[in-house]
Design an enzyme around this catalytic site. Sequence first.
Site, PDB file in Angstrom:
ATOM      1  N   ASP A 140       3.761  -5.276  12.236  1.00 27.10           N
ATOM      2  CA  ASP A 140       4.421  -5.763  11.004  1.00 27.10           C
ATOM      3  C   ASP A 140       5.902  -5.992  11.248  1.00 27.10           C
ATOM      4  OD1 ASP A 140       2.060  -5.616   9.633  1.00 27.10           O
ATOM      5  OD2 ASP A 140       2.441  -3.607   8.864  1.00 27.10           O
ATOM      6  N   GLY A 162       6.562   6.492  10.666  1.00 28.10           N
ATOM      7  CA  GLY A 162       6.266   5.688   9.466  1.00 28.10           C
ATOM      8  C   GLY A 162       6.261   4.197   9.766  1.00 28.10           C
ATOM      9  N   ASN A 221       0.835  -1.208   0.000  1.00 31.84           N
ATOM     10  CA  ASN A 221       0.000   0.000   0.000  1.00 31.84           C
ATOM     11  C   ASN A 221       0.862   1.248   0.000  1.00 31.84           C
ATOM     12  OD1 ASN A 221      -2.368  -1.516   0.383  1.00 31.84           O
ATOM     13  ND2 ASN A 221      -2.232  -1.355   2.606  1.00 31.84           N
ATOM     14  N   ASP A 226       0.891   4.473   2.128  1.00 32.34           N
ATOM     15  CA  ASP A 226       0.296   5.066   3.328  1.00 32.34           C
ATOM     16  C   ASP A 226       0.313   6.586   3.152  1.00 32.34           C
ATOM     17  OD1 ASP A 226       0.192   2.529   4.371  1.00 32.34           O
ATOM     18  OD2 ASP A 226       1.769   2.841   5.872  1.00 32.34           O
TER      19      ASP A 226
END
Length: 301
Positions: A250, A285, A8, A10
């Site tokens: 993650d 991030g 993705n 972000d």
Amino acid sequence: MVVIGSINMDVVVTVERMPLPGETVAGGSVHQIPGGKGANQAVAARRLGAPTALVGAVGADGFGAVLAGFLGAERIDTSLVRMEHGPSGTALITVANGGENTVIVVAGANGSVSPARVAEATIRAGDVLLLQDEIPGETNEAAARAARAVGARTVLNLAPFRAPSPGLLAATDVLIVNETEFAELVEAPRADAAAIAERLRAELTACNGQPVGDVVVTLGAQGALARIGGEVLALPGRRGPVVDTTGAGDCFCGAFGASLAAGLPATAALERANAAAGLAVGRFGAGPAMPTATEVDAALS
Ligand code: ADP
């Protein structure tokens, strides 16, 4: 190590506080940061030193080209990242002061990662296959079964939560969930660490009635609890500055998979994962916040 999963862009906005429904607040800054659970976990694994192939898709838009370039620069094998028609997967993320976040994910090209794509991946005996829940569920089940068939180990991060099919659960070696996902998995109210530990010591079945074997429950600042081979162990949270918790889970999953793939026993792999995730929350991030092997070694020494 092989990751089959989402990629993705972000789009991250910082705010002093979250807006109430219907309210408009001024944002501080806006950033476009590569993310997606599959990509993030692949980056975490690669930075910890595991040769990593990612199977997935980006859209034929500006985000897609940037995402493919970012993953290549991270030295991830992107030969099985396809560029599909339509938009790239996109996550709209708000990060408030103190690190609290909200996330809305639009699947985009990730929805095209069909079971047929599993056959493209080279999964060998001794490999680790890492899966998450941002691609079609049938693909995860096909991938886990294929990995099992060749003697690879399978790690499934049930995030965002979707009730796993009995076939997927049966082909999973280690399940990783956070506290909220654990509550959904075992169909119980969200519990504190002590109650989760108690639960892990007892017989565990998932919402679909399937027995659950090895499972890791991440607990944010409190670290993680795990049941590995019937033993329950607790990993305390690491202290340090918290800047942005996006992608913490993650990082944990990618680092755990990479450590297993490097031949570490599950308990040592969990310690590394917990240390890596503790470092990642100290940076802004998701993908770009993943620590390197040297940084994790230093944190553990
Ligand atoms: P998710 O991001 O999936 O919600 P968690 O919030 O449980 O997952 O975080 C995953 C891991 O990240 C934790 O097990 C821990 O290792 C680390 N972590 C998360 N938040 C913090 C924090 N505030 N301080 C230290 N470590 C953290």
